[in-house]
Write an enzyme that holds these catalytic residues in place. Sequence first.
Site, PDB file in Angstrom:
ATOM      1  N   THR A 104       1.080   6.409   1.285  1.00 12.37           N
ATOM      2  CA  THR A 104       1.676   6.672  -0.240  1.00 12.37           C
ATOM      3  C   THR A 104       1.651   8.194  -0.361  1.00 12.37           C
ATOM      4  OG1 THR A 104      -0.611   6.543  -1.272  1.00 12.37           O
ATOM      5  CG2 THR A 104       0.652   4.435  -1.075  1.00 12.37           C
ATOM      6  N   ASP A 105       2.000   8.658  -1.453  1.00 13.64           N
ATOM      7  CA  ASP A 105       1.868  10.062  -1.596  1.00 13.64           C
ATOM      8  C   ASP A 105       0.325  10.494  -1.805  1.00 13.64           C
ATOM      9  OD1 ASP A 105       4.591  10.550  -1.686  1.00 13.64           O
ATOM     10  OD2 ASP A 105       5.002  10.181  -3.823  1.00 13.64           O
ATOM     11  N   CYS A 106      -0.574   9.725  -2.339  1.00 11.77           N
ATOM     12  CA  CYS A 106      -1.816  10.121  -2.546  1.00 11.77           C
ATOM     13  C   CYS A 106      -2.798   9.541  -1.080  1.00 11.77           C
ATOM     14  CB  CYS A 106      -2.462   9.454  -3.706  1.00 11.77           C
ATOM     15  SG  CYS A 106      -2.056   7.819  -4.102  1.00 11.77           S
ATOM     16  N   TYR A 107      -2.184   8.577  -0.383  1.00 12.74           N
ATOM     17  CA  TYR A 107      -2.956   8.202   0.560  1.00 12.74           C
ATOM     18  C   TYR A 107      -1.971   8.231   1.761  1.00 12.74           C
ATOM     19  CZ  TYR A 107      -6.500   6.487  -2.299  1.00 12.74           C
ATOM     20  OH  TYR A 107      -7.667   6.239  -3.334  1.00 12.74           O
TER      21      TYR A 107
END
Lengths: 136, 402
Positions: B138-141
């Site tokens: 994901t964007d944050c992970y």
Amino acid sequence: MVVSKRIVLHFPRRVVERPIVYRLVKDYDLEFNILKAFFTPEEEGLMVLELSGEQTDYDKGINYLTKAGVRIQSLSQDVIRNEERCTHCGACVTICPTGAFELDPLTRRINFYNEKCVACVLCIKACPPRAMEVHF
Amino acid sequence: MAKTIEEINEKIKAGKAVVVTAEEIIDLVKQKGTKKAAQEVDVVTTGTFSPMCSSGAYFNIGHTKPRIKLGGGRAYLNDVPAYTGFAATDILIGANALPDDDPRNRVHPGEFNYGGGHVIEELVSGKDIRLVATAYGTDCYPRKKLETWINIRDLNQAVLFNLRNAYQNYNVAVNLSDRTIYTYMGVLKPDLGNINYSSAGQLSPLLNDPYYKTIGIGTKIFLGGGIGFVAWQGTQHAPNVLRSDNGVPRRGAGTLAVIGDLKQMKPRWLIGTSMLGYGCTITVGIGVPIPILSEEILKYTAVSDEDIFAPVVDYSGAYPQMKSDILGEVSYAQLKSGMITIQGKEVPTASLSSYPRAVEIANLLKEWILSGKFQLTKPVAPLPGVESGITFKPLKERPIED
Ligand code: SF4
Ligand code: SF4
């Protein structure tokens, strides 16, 4: 002197097909009783044998087997209990055909008499924590 | 004479508490009677050491750099799948979990040499465990792959959390068919070849407190060689079963959900276990202290194997087919004698639960209390009792039609 011993023969792949046991009878006048014979997953042949005859014939027979490439172990060394791992639950008691496990009614611990063991290996996988080990 | 837990704890602190095991109390009551024994004894310790399938552990492994979100991805510990339905770095492993490529029962009976229970045992032993995980990113992970060794000492949390342990009584298993069967109750030989049972009987925690008068939510216990707590009633908790006059259930009844810090537990008390032809599990050690708050509570702890009965169930027919027929009832004293006559046949018995280890647990807990390092807790809420009306229901299937 007549001797009778229980031994385990380990056949490497190359000698499996040769009629080794037959020669023990014919050439060395020994009597045998096969207690168990099977192949390990590594395709080594394994035979639990009761061998009897005159001591001198017996020694010659064993000598012959060794020369033919058969590894010989005395029976009691083969199946051992890992004392660290055994929980003394007792699941093996009714599994062993020879009564090698006995419940001590006082301590409720399970005694293992490996002189009674014929290395049938039934207990190996029936022991839940896998405390029984076959050493080839 | 009624004592309180606070008073007992004061005695423990002062080194004056009288503690005996659930085995020792039997003779003590025979000698002194319940009244005198109840005055003298403060705590009775129980123990059980048995395969307990509904067990598992969860971990927080810490964040990687860059971050990975395991939640919704896949994770394996020594090739055994772990559950990833939680947040980024929390994973859970169940004792029955098996590697994807385990042959299972394709060649029957399967060996089940290594599974979730073994992973837990190895972690507790301090061994490095291989973690292999994939995620969708994901964007944050952003990270999608992780392969690393992990060790219990580096984990942020490692918690043993067992949904159902310490069964209050249990079936006794036999096989009436003409072939060997391989069950969670062990290998059962044909034609009533053997009888397997799995309870510590007179030492078992809930058999010593049949109506849950002292054991409740929040009770501090011995768990896996460390300290744990009763978290809740276990799954399948069924207080409403047939009971003897002494209150002891004659069928599987109450259960406990237990929780504790895995980091302080010991591999001697959490053993990866293989049931031939059935699967992997874990053998768990549990000990529960029972505060002797009254003569009535003491009477319950004095129960002995002669007075605890269990149903004999055919695991080749009645059990798999969900039929309630039993072949009769036997006492734990009979079971422990090594031989029982059933349907006119002498049948040898064997246990799956280790009585010597249950004794060891009860003694360890006793030592902990005597040394002052283990004090008793008062439950914050009781376990549901007989009055709750809770029973163990089968699944009512409602076929799904397209
Ligand atoms: S089944 Fe295994 S653990 Fe249990 S008593 Fe026998 S050898 Fe020991
Ligand atoms: S190998 Fe066979 S004979 Fe030996 S102890 Fe195990 S079950 Fe008994």
